[in-house]
Design a protein around this motif. Structure first.
Motif, short mmCIF file in Angstrom:
data_model
loop_
_atom_site.label_atom_id
_atom_site.label_comp_id
_atom_site.label_asym_id
_atom_site.label_seq_id
_atom_site.Cartn_x
_atom_site.Cartn_y
_atom_site.Cartn_z
N UNK A 163 0.83 -1.21 0.00
CA UNK A 163 0.00 0.00 0.00
C UNK A 163 0.86 1.26 0.00
N UNK A 164 2.13 1.14 0.38
CA UNK A 164 3.02 2.29 0.47
C UNK A 164 3.97 2.39 -0.72
N UNK A 165 3.87 1.45 -1.65
CA UNK A 165 4.83 1.36 -2.75
C UNK A 165 4.19 1.69 -4.09
N UNK A 166 4.99 2.20 -5.04
CA UNK A 166 4.45 2.50 -6.38
C UNK A 166 4.11 1.21 -7.12
N UNK A 167 3.31 1.35 -8.14
CA UNK A 167 2.93 0.19 -8.96
C UNK A 167 3.05 0.59 -10.43
N UNK A 168 3.92 -0.05 -11.20
CA UNK A 168 4.82 -1.12 -10.79
C UNK A 168 5.96 -0.59 -9.91
N UNK A 169 6.59 -1.51 -9.20
CA UNK A 169 7.67 -1.18 -8.27
C UNK A 169 8.99 -1.67 -8.84
N UNK A 170 9.91 -0.72 -9.08
CA UNK A 170 11.23 -1.06 -9.60
C UNK A 170 12.22 -0.93 -8.45
N UNK A 171 12.82 -2.06 -8.06
CA UNK A 171 13.49 -2.12 -6.77
C UNK A 171 14.91 -2.68 -6.89
N UNK A 172 15.81 -2.17 -6.02
CA UNK A 172 17.20 -2.62 -5.93
C UNK A 172 17.41 -3.29 -4.57
N UNK A 173 18.13 -4.41 -4.58
CA UNK A 173 18.63 -5.00 -3.34
C UNK A 173 20.10 -5.37 -3.54
N UNK A 174 20.97 -4.88 -2.69
CA UNK A 174 22.37 -5.29 -2.68
C UNK A 174 22.68 -5.71 -1.26
N UNK A 175 22.74 -7.01 -1.03
CA UNK A 175 22.85 -7.46 0.36
C UNK A 175 23.44 -8.86 0.44
N UNK A 176 23.71 -9.29 1.68
CA UNK A 176 24.31 -10.60 1.93
C UNK A 176 23.25 -11.68 2.04
N UNK A 177 23.57 -12.85 1.50
CA UNK A 177 22.71 -14.03 1.62
C UNK A 177 23.58 -15.21 2.07
N UNK A 178 22.91 -16.30 2.48
CA UNK A 178 23.64 -17.39 3.14
C UNK A 178 23.15 -18.75 2.63
N UNK A 179 24.11 -19.62 2.30
CA UNK A 179 23.78 -20.98 1.88
C UNK A 179 24.77 -21.95 2.51
N UNK A 180 24.25 -23.01 3.09
CA UNK A 180 25.09 -23.99 3.81
C UNK A 180 25.61 -25.03 2.84
N UNK A 181 26.37 -24.57 1.84
CA UNK A 181 26.91 -25.50 0.86
C UNK A 181 28.40 -25.70 1.06
N UNK A 182 28.97 -26.67 0.36
CA UNK A 182 30.39 -26.95 0.49
C UNK A 182 31.19 -25.84 -0.18
N UNK A 183 32.03 -25.15 0.58
CA UNK A 183 32.79 -24.04 -0.01
C UNK A 183 33.77 -24.55 -1.07
#
Length: 413
Positions: free
Chosen positions: A106-126
Motif C-alpha cells: 500500500x506504500x509502494x508504487x505500482x509497478x515497483x522497480x526495486x534494488x537489493x544489494x545485500x548478503x545471503x547465506x547458503x550452507x553448501x560446500x565451499x
C-alpha cells in the motif's frame, strides 16, 4: 581462540574492500539512474516462508536457527526435528522481497522497480567462487506482466556489467513454458518435467550421452528419451526449430519478442542468444529465465527470470514479478585476479605528525588536503623509512609530515 574466519566465509582486506565498494557503487549508479529504488530486508526469515518458497536445491542449504528457551525445550521433547527451528537465514533476495512487497504494497508504487544489494547465506560446500556468505546485487520489477519488463532488466543489467569493465559476455534466454511444452510433446508427463529439466540443464556439462543416461537411470520412457536425443543430435537449437516441436506456437510469443528486442538494444559489446537448455534451479520461476555467461569465468555471472506466483503465496492475489541478479562475488573474483585498478577515487595521502604538534592544527591541515586527496592522519614512527614502506603497501601514494605547522613532503610514488 581461533583466528580464522568460519569455513565458507571470509575476512575482507582493505584493497579488496575498496574494490568491492567501487564495483558496487558503479552498479548502484546504473541501477538508480535507471529509476530503480533501493530497499533493505532482514537476513532472518520465518522458516515456514523459506520452506515454501520453491527455491529448488537451495532449500537444502538453509541455515536454520534453533528456537529459544522453553520453545526449544518443548521441541526437543517432541523428537520431531522439523519443530526445532522457527527462523532461517535468507538464501537469496527474492523470497524476502516478495514478503516485503506483500507487507508494504500500500506504500509502494505500482509497478515497483526495486534494488537489493545485500548478503545471503547458503550452507553448501565451499569451493572456488562459492561461499556460504555472499553478496547479491538484484533488480526486480513487480507489477508489470509485459515482456518489456524482461527487456528492461536485460538492458539495465548489461549496462551495469559494461560500467564495471566487462565486455563480450552473452545474455542467454529461455522460457520454461516453451521448454516444458516441447518436453511434453516428446512424451514426458507433466509431473515429471521438473526432474527432466534438471537433467536437461546439465547438457553443457555432461553432453547428450550424459543427459540420456541420466534420464534412463531416472526411469523415464525410452520413447520420450529417444525423441529428446534426436532433437539434441540435430544440433539445430534455434527457436524456430524448437517451435516446430510445440503443439501451440503462441506460447513462444513473449520469448520471441524479448529475444528480438533485447538484440536490437545491444551495443555490440555483448550478445543476446537463445539457449533451449537453460532452466535455472529455482522452482519459483514461471516463464522467461536468463543468465549471463562470460568467457573469463566458467559459470554464470548473473541470472534471473519471471516468478509471477511468489507474491501470491502471501496475499492470495497474483502479482507479476521478474528479477535479475548479478553474482557480485564472481564479478569481484574476476576483477581481483586481473589486478583491476580502482578508477575515479582520490589518491591516498598520509599526513604524519608527532606529539609536539597541536592536534587541532593537524586536523585543520588534513581538512585542507581533503579537497584533493583521501587523507589519513597518522602518528609518525621513529623508523620513518619502515613506516613509509608499510604505508605504500597499503595503497598510499602521497606522504608528508607536519612540522611546526608546515608540510615536509617525503615525495610521492
Amino acid at each position: 581462540m581461533k583466528t580464522q574466519a568460519v569455513k565458507g566465509m571470509r575476512d575482507i582486506l582493505p584493497y579488496e574492500q575498496r574494490l568491492r565498494d567501487s564495483i558496487q557503487s558503479k552498479i548502484l549508479e546504473v541501477y538508480q539512474n535507471s529509476g530503480f529504488e533501493r530497499i533493505s530486508t532482514p537476513i532472518l526469515e520465518d522458516i515456514e516462508n523459506l520452506n515454501k518458497s520453491e527455491g529448488g536445491e537451495n532449500l537444502n542449504l538453509i541455515f536454520k536457527v534453533l528456537k529459544r528457551g522453553e520453545k526449544l525445550e518443548k521441541a526437543l521433547k517432541s523428537n520431531n526435528p522439523e519443530l526445532l527451528s522457527d527462523l532461517g537465514l535468507r538464501y537469496d533476495l527474492t523470497l524476502p522481497l516478495s514478503r516485503y512487497y506483500a507487507a508494504n504494497r500500500e506504500l509502494l508504487p505500482f509497478p515497483f522497480k526495486v534494488i537489493q544489494t545485500d548478503r545471503v547465506y547458503r550452507a553448501e560446500r565451499p569451493q572456488k567462487g562459492r561461499f556460504r556468505e555472499f553478496v547479491q546485487c538484484d533488480i526486480d520489477i513487480l507489477g508489470d506482466s509485459s515482456p518489456n519488463a524482461e527487456v528492461e532488466l536485460i538492458d539495465v543489467t548489461a549496462r551495469a556489467l559494461l560500467a564495471i569493465g566487462f565486455r563480450d559476455f552473452s545474455v542467454n534466454i529461455n522460457d520454461r513454458r516453451v521448454l516444458r511444452s516441447m518436453l511434453e510433446t516428446m512424451g514426458f508427463t507433466p509431473d515429471s518435467l521438473d526432474s527432466v529439466c534438471i537433467s536437461f540443464d546439465k547438457l553443457d556439462k555432461i553432453g547428450i550421452d550424459g543427459v540420456k543416461l541420466d534420464l534412463s537411470q531416472k526411469g523415464f520412457p525410452e520413447n520420450a528419451i529417444q525423441k529428446l536425443e534426436s532433437f539434441l543430435s540435430e544440433g539445430d537449437f534455434s527457436l524456430k526449430n524448437v517451435i516446430s516441436h510445440l503443439n501451440d506456437s503462441e506460447i513462444a510469443r513473449d520469448l520471441q519478442y524479448v529475444l528480438t528486442t533485447a538484440q536490437k538494444i545491444g551495443t555490440g559489446n555483448y550478445t543476446v542468444v537463445y539457449n533451449p537448455s537453460l532452466v535455472r534451479g529455482q522452482g519459483y520461476y514461471t516463464g522467461i529465465v536468463f543468465e549471463v555467461s562470460c568467457p573469463e569465468f566458467s559459470g554464470a555471472i548473473a541470472g534471473g527470470g519471471r516468478y509471477d506466483g511468489m507474491i501470491g503465496k502471501f496475499i492470495g492475489q497474483q502479482i507479476p514479478a521478474v528479477g535479475f541478479s548479478i553474482g557480485f562475488e564472481r564479478i569481484c573474483e574476476i576483477l581481483i585476479e586481473k589486478k583491476t585498478e580502482i578508477r575515479g577515487q582520490k589518491e591516498k595521502y598520509a599526513l604524519l605528525y608527532d606529539s609536539s604538534e597541536d592536534f587541532p592544527d593537524v586536523l585543520k591541515k588534513a581538512a585542507e588536503l581533503r579537497e584533493a586527496y583521501n587523507v589519513s592522519v597518522i602518528k609518525k614512527h621513529k623508523k620513518i623509512g619502515q613506516q613509509l614502506n608499510q604505508l605504500e603497501k597499503s595503497g598510499f601514494t602521497h606522504f608528508a609530515a607536519l612540522e611546526n605547522g608546515e608540510l615536509r613532503l617525503f615525495g610521492n610514488k
